[in-house]
Design an enzyme around this catalytic site. Structure first.
Site, PDB file in Angstrom:
ATOM      1  N   CYS A   1       0.696  -1.088   0.132  1.00  0.00           N
ATOM      2  CA  CYS A   1       0.187   0.088   0.013  1.00  0.00           C
ATOM      3  C   CYS A   1       0.677   1.299  -0.012  1.00  0.00           C
ATOM      4  O   CYS A   1       0.611   2.170  -0.618  1.00  0.00           O
ATOM      5  CB  CYS A   1      -1.104   0.064   1.331  1.00  0.00           C
ATOM      6  SG  CYS A   1      -0.159  -0.396   2.774  1.00  0.00           S
TER       7      CYS A   1
ATOM      8  N   GLY B   1      -4.407  -1.282   7.778  1.00  0.00           N
ATOM      9  CA  GLY B   1      -3.419  -2.013   6.818  1.00  0.00           C
ATOM     10  C   GLY B   1      -3.007  -3.205   7.703  1.00  0.00           C
ATOM     11  O   GLY B   1      -2.529  -4.118   6.999  1.00  0.00           O
TER      12      GLY B   1
ATOM     13  N   HIS C   1      -3.157   6.289   4.308  1.00  0.00           N
ATOM     14  CA  HIS C   1      -1.806   6.473   4.786  1.00  0.00           C
ATOM     15  C   HIS C   1      -1.176   7.862   4.228  1.00  0.00           C
ATOM     16  O   HIS C   1      -1.649   8.250   3.162  1.00  0.00           O
ATOM     17  CB  HIS C   1      -0.894   5.241   3.825  1.00  0.00           C
ATOM     18  CG  HIS C   1      -0.980   4.080   4.554  1.00  0.00           C
ATOM     19  ND1 HIS C   1      -1.766   3.765   5.574  1.00  0.00           N
ATOM     20  CD2 HIS C   1      -0.569   2.978   3.973  1.00  0.00           C
ATOM     21  CE1 HIS C   1      -1.673   2.368   5.754  1.00  0.00           C
ATOM     22  NE2 HIS C   1      -0.777   1.926   4.817  1.00  0.00           N
TER      23      HIS C   1
END
Ligand code: A2P
Length: 340
Positions: free
Chosen positions: A132, A163, A245
Site C-alpha cells: 500500500c 493496513g 496512509h
C-alpha cells in the site's frame, strides 16, 4: 472469453476483502458469479456485494476451475498455498500479499505506472499487487520520474491501522476508549500502545536494521519503475489513524525541477489530485480527503531549501482502496480490456 467473469475473492471477510466487494459493485465490474472465500470459521456468514448478501464459502474446498479471476487478500501464507493452485486451475490470480512480489516472473503492477507489465502474468498465472505505501508513492513519483529522472527518495510514512487488518482497527478503538475512561490498555496486535502514539515499526525487522515494510518500499519501487538505480530510504511508522496512509516524500531529481513545474506535472497525471493551497487546511489529510476516495492526493509541494535537486511533497491515499482493493481491481479491469 465471455464478457462477464467469474471472480473468486479470497479473504472476503477481511478489511481489504470487504472493500474489494464494495468496489467491484461500485465500479460495475462485469461479474457473472462472485465467490467470497474465507476460512472454515466464516462459512455460512454473509458478505455484502452491492445490495446482495452472499454466503461465504470455505477456501480450503473451493474449486478454482470455477473462476477466471482470483483476488487474494488473506495473507502471504494463504497465497503461498492457494495462489499456485488457483493459477494451475486456470484462474488468473491478482495477489495483494507480498508472497510473490519479488519473483522475477511475477509482474508487480500499478496501472498508472507500469500497465505494460501485466502481460507477464502468462509465465505463472499470478500478478502481484504492491504494498500500500509503495503504490501511492510511485503514482506520485511517476510523472516526475518521466520528466526529469529521480536518483533518490527519502520517505517517512504515517500508516493507518487498517493496513494491519480488522483486529488492529478494533485494538485502536478499544485502547482509545479505555484511555479516555482512565483505564489501562492491553496490547495484543501491536507490541506497544497504538492509541495516541506512533510506532516506528511495521512488519518484521530485517538484518540491516530496516523493517520489512521499509524494504518493501525499496524493492518494489525499483521493480515497478523498472529502474534499479533509484535509491529509496524509508522509515515506516504506524499511527492511530483508521483509514488512509500519509507520506512525507523527499526526493532528489536528476535534473532541476521547480515546485511549480512539479505541481503542473502532478496535476496532469492519472490518479492524482493536487491539493496544495499553501493556506490553513488547504492540504490533503487521511481523514478528510483520502478515506473513502480513490485518488492519490498530493500537497505541500516545495523545493528543498537544503538541496539544489531536492523536492518535497506530502502524499495521501486510502490504503484499503488505491493501496489495495482499487489497485487490484484496476489490474483486473486492464486484464479484461486487453487479453484474457
Ligand atoms: P476469516 O474471517 O474466516 O478468518 P484481516 O486482514 O482483516 O485480518 O482479514 C484476513 C482475511 O483472511 C479474512 O477474510 C480471513 O477470513 C482470511 N483468512 C485468514 N486465515 C485464513 C485461512 N486459513 N483460510 C482462509 N481465509 C483465511
Amino acid at each position: 472469453m465471455t464478457n462477464k467473469y467469474d471472480v473468486a475473492l479470497v479473504g472476503a471477510t477481511g478489511a481489504v476483502g470487504e472493500v474489494m466487494l464494495a468496489m467491484l459493485a461500485e465500479r460495475q465490474f462485469p461479474i457473472n458469479n462472485i465467490y467470497p472465500l474465507a476460512s472454515a470459521r466464516s462459512v455460512g456468514k454473509q458478505v455484502a456485494y452491492g445490495n446482495q448478501h452472499i454466503e461465504v464459502q470455505d477456501l480450503a474446498t473451493f474449486d478454482f476451475a470455477k473462476a477466471q479471476i482470483g483476488l487474494f487478500s488473506a495473507g502471504g501464507s494463504i497465497s503461498d498455498i492457494y495462489a499456485p493452485k488457483a493459477a494451475a486451475a486456470g484462474c488468473i490470480v491478482i495477489d495483494n500479499t507480498s508472497r510473490f512480489r519479488y519473483e522475477d516472473k511475477v509482474p508487480l503492477v500499478v496501472p498508472e505506472v507500469n500497465p505494460e507489465a501485466i502481460t507477464e502474468y502468462k509465465h505463472t498465472g499470478i500478478i502481484a499487487n504492491p504494498n500500500c505505501s509503495t503504490i501511492q508513492m510511485v503514482v506520485a513519483l511517476k510523472p516526475i520520474y518521466d520528466a526529469v529522472g529521480i536518483s533518490r527518495v527519502n520517505v517517512a510514512t504515517y500508516q493507518a491501522v487498517s493496513g494491519t487488518g480488522k483486529e488492529a482497527i478494533a485494538e485502536t478503538e478499544l485502547q482509545t476508549r479505555a484511555l479516555m475512561a482512565g483505564e489501562a490498555v492491553s496490547c495484543d496486535v501491536y507490541p506497544k500502545q497504538i492509541a495516541f502514539n506512533a510506532l516506528p515499526h511495521i512488519d518484521v525487522f530485517m538484518d540491516n536494521g530496516y523493517t520489512k515494510e521499509e524494504m518493501k518500499m525499496v524493492w518494489e519501487t525499483c521493480k515497478i519503475m523498472a529502474d534499479d538505480t533509484i535509491q529509496v530510504n524509508p522509515t515506516a511508522v504506524r499511527i492511530p489513524v483508521l483509514y488512509g496512509h500519509s507520506e512525507a516524500v523527499h526526493l532528489e531529481t536528476k535534473q532541476p525541477l521547480s515546485a511549480e513545474e512539479a505541481t503542473r506535472l502532478l496535476a496532469n497525471a492519472p490518479g492524482i489530485v493536487v491539493m496544495d493551497g499553501r493556506s490553513d487546511g488547504a492540504y490533503p489529510t487521511a481523514v478528510t480527503e483520502a478515506a473513502g476516495n480513490d485518488a492519490v492526493y498530493v500537497g505541500r509541494i516545495r523545493n528543498d531549501i537544503s538541496h539544489p535537486l531536492g523536492l518535497n511533497m506530502w502524499v495521501v491515499s486510502d490504503n484499503l482502496r488505491k493501496g489495495a482493493a482499487l489497485n487490484s481491481i484496476q489490474i483486473a479491469e486492464y486484464l479484461i480490456k486487453t487479453d484474457i
